[in-house]
Enzyme design. Structure first.
Site, mmCIF file in Angstrom:
data_model
loop_
_atom_site.group_PDB
_atom_site.id
_atom_site.type_symbol
_atom_site.label_atom_id
_atom_site.label_comp_id
_atom_site.label_asym_id
_atom_site.label_seq_id
_atom_site.Cartn_x
_atom_site.Cartn_y
_atom_site.Cartn_z
ATOM 1 N N GLY A 92 -24.808 2.811 -27.497
ATOM 2 C CA GLY A 92 -25.194 4.094 -28.477
ATOM 3 C C GLY A 92 -26.232 4.994 -27.713
ATOM 4 N N ARG A 114 -5.305 0.980 -27.472
ATOM 5 C CA ARG A 114 -4.468 0.756 -28.530
ATOM 6 C C ARG A 114 -3.615 1.981 -28.559
ATOM 7 N NH1 ARG A 114 -9.248 -0.535 -29.896
ATOM 8 N NH2 ARG A 114 -9.685 1.154 -31.522
ATOM 9 N N HIS A 148 0.853 -1.076 0.084
ATOM 10 C CA HIS A 148 -0.149 0.139 -0.129
ATOM 11 C C HIS A 148 0.884 1.400 0.077
ATOM 12 C CE1 HIS A 148 -3.950 -2.145 1.568
ATOM 13 N NE2 HIS A 148 -3.335 -2.620 0.554
ATOM 14 N N SER A 160 -20.473 0.411 -44.296
ATOM 15 C CA SER A 160 -19.617 -0.619 -43.654
ATOM 16 C C SER A 160 -19.542 -0.877 -42.001
ATOM 17 C CB SER A 160 -18.007 -0.529 -44.106
ATOM 18 O OG SER A 160 -17.477 0.513 -43.417
ATOM 19 N N CYS A 194 -1.847 -1.325 7.436
ATOM 20 C CA CYS A 194 -1.030 -0.131 7.424
ATOM 21 C C CYS A 194 -0.794 0.735 8.689
ATOM 22 C CB CYS A 194 -1.458 0.898 6.331
ATOM 23 S SG CYS A 194 -1.130 0.278 4.558
ATOM 24 N N ALA A 236 -19.198 11.053 -28.243
ATOM 25 C CA ALA A 236 -18.458 12.043 -29.358
ATOM 26 C C ALA A 236 -19.897 12.467 -30.105
ATOM 27 C CB ALA A 236 -17.578 11.574 -30.105
ATOM 28 N N GLU A 252 1.116 3.814 2.091
ATOM 29 C CA GLU A 252 2.107 3.988 3.246
ATOM 30 C C GLU A 252 3.202 3.187 3.254
ATOM 31 O OE1 GLU A 252 -2.451 4.133 4.432
ATOM 32 O OE2 GLU A 252 -1.130 3.155 2.853
#
Length: 338
Positions: A283, A206, A44, A164, A80, A150, A46
Site C-alpha cells: 500500500g 485472471r 533466440h 470485509s 547467435c 489506483a 536471430e
C-alpha cells in the site's frame, strides 16, 4: 527496426532471464524472414528469423536487423553471432549494445572480425527503452521497479475502514484487464503486510493470458495466516521476514535485516534471486518507501471518476509524465524517474 520492436513485444514475460529481442531479415528491400525470442531455453530471435527464410541462398545478400547485439557466448543455446557468420549474412544493423558483461560488444567484435558490416544505433533510444528491464538488472544490479496504484479523483487509494477482507475496486473492469496484462509482463509483484492483511489479494492473472508473477510479501514477524490467497498454489511466493530462510513447497521464506534500508535489502534479495522486474502494488507505506529512497523506474497510476471524500491518501512523488490515456473513463498516467 520498427518491425523488430513490434516482434520483440510478443515475447515480453516469456523469455526471462533472456531479453525479448526482435529480428528481421531483409533482401532487396523486402522482408524475407522475421522472428522474436522464444521462451527461455528455446531459440533466440536471430535464429528464428534466419530459420524462417525459405530461400537460404538469399541470406548471403541479405541484411539482418536486430534490436539488441547478437550474443557471442554459449548459454542454453549456441552464440547467435556464430550462426549469422555461418549463414553468410554480411550486413547486420543493431539497435543497441548488450549491457550483459558476457556480451557487451563481444558479439559486434566477432561479426566485424568475420567480415560483416555492422551498423549501430538505429532507433537506439526505442530499443533501449524496450530492453529497459534487462539493462537495469545488469547495470544497476537490481530489478526494474514499477510503482502501481489506483486512486480516486480526489486522491485516495483506499477507504479508512472496510467491512470485509476483500479489495475495494476503484477503477473499472477495463483498467483491471490492463493491470493483469502488466502483471503478465513483469517477473514479480510485491505488496506490504497491511495490504495482504486487509485485502487478501491473489496477485495473479485472471483477466489476461500469461504467466503469473512471483508474489513477494513483506511479513517481518511471520504473522500472516497461511489461509490467505498469497499462500495458495497458483504461483510461487517469497515471504520476506526477519526470522528464517527456508522453503515449504511453493512458498520461499527469505530472511533480511530490517534494521537496514528495507528498499535496498529487497533490491539486493531480488537481484540475488535473478528477478529482473517487479511491480510494487502497495500500500501507500510500501510505495512511499520506494519513492523516498529514489529507487524506482516507472510509475503507473490509474485515476478513476469515483470520489471517497476521505480515506488513505495516495503516495506523493515527482516523476516525468511520458504517457496518458483514457480507459473508458479512467485515466492512466505513466511516469518515469529521471
Amino acid at each position: 527496426m520498427a518491425r523488430c520492436l513490434e516482434l520483440a513485444k510478443k515475447g515480453i514475460g516469456f523469455t526471462r532471464p533472456n531479453p525479448s529481442v526482435g529480428a528481421v531479415v531483409v533482401c532487396e528491400n523486402k522482408i524475407i524472414g522475421e522472428g522474436y525470442t522464444s521462451s527461455y531455453g528455446g531459440s533466440h530471435a536471430e535464429v528464428n528469423a534466419i530459420q524462417s527464410v525459405k530461400n537460404e541462398k538469399l541470406l548471403k545478400k541479405a541484411t539482418l536487423y536486430v534490436t539488441l547485439e547478437p550474443c557471442s557466448h554459449h548459454g542454453k543455446t549456441p552464440p547467435c553471432s556464430d550462426l549469422i557468420i555461418a549463414t553468410g549474412i554480411k550486413h547486420v544493423v543493431i539497435g543497441c549494445i548488450d549491457s550483459n558483461s558476457l556480451v557487451a560488444g563481444k558479439g559486434i567484435e566477432k561479426l566485424k572480425n568475420a567480415g560483416c558490416k555492422v551498423e549501430l544505433g538505429t532507433l537506439e533510444e526505442e530499443c533501449k527503452h524496450h530492453h529497459r528491464r534487462f539493462f537495469t538488472f545488469h547495470t544497476k544490479k537490481r530489478p526494474f521497479i514499477i510503482l502501481k496504484w489506483a486512486e480516486t479523483q480526489d486522491g485516495f487509494i483506499a477507504p479508512i475502514h472496510k467491512d470485509s477482507q476483500t479489495p475495494i475496486w476503484i477503477t473499472n473492469e477495463f483498467s483491471r484487464q490492463i493491470v493483469h496484462q502488466k502483471r503478465a509482463e513483469e517477473h514479480a509483484i510485491l505488496v506490504g503486510f497491511n495490504t495482504v492483511l486487509q485485502d487478501n489479494p491473489r496477485l495473479t492473472i485472471r483477466e489476461f493470458s500469461g504467466n503469473n508473477p512471483i508474489r513477494i510479501v513483506v511479513d517481518k514477524n511471520l504473522e500472516l495466516s497461511k489461509k490467505l490467497h498469497v499462500f495458495d498454489d497458483q504461483g510461487d511466493t517469497i515471504v520476506v521476514n526477519s526470522k528464517a530462510t527456508t522453503r515449504n513447497q511453493n512458498i520461499y521464506y527469505e530472511k533480511i535485516n530490517f534494521k537496514n534500508s528495507l528498499v535496498q535489502e529487497l533490491c539486493d534479495l531480488l537481484y540475488k534471486r535473478e528477478i529482473q522486474s517487479v511491480i510494487i502494488e502497495g500500500g501507500t507505506k510500501t510505495l512511499q518507501a520506494f519513492i523516498d529512497s529514489g529507487i524506482w523506474d516507472e510509475a503507473t497510476v490509474f485515476i478513476s471518476q469515483k470520489t471517497f471524500k476521505s480515506g488513505v491518501k495516495s503516495p506523493t512523488f515527482q516523476g516525468r509524465l511520458i504517457a496518458e490515456g483514457n480507459i473508458m473513463g479512467d485515466i492512466l498516467k505513466t511516469y518515469v524517474n529521471d
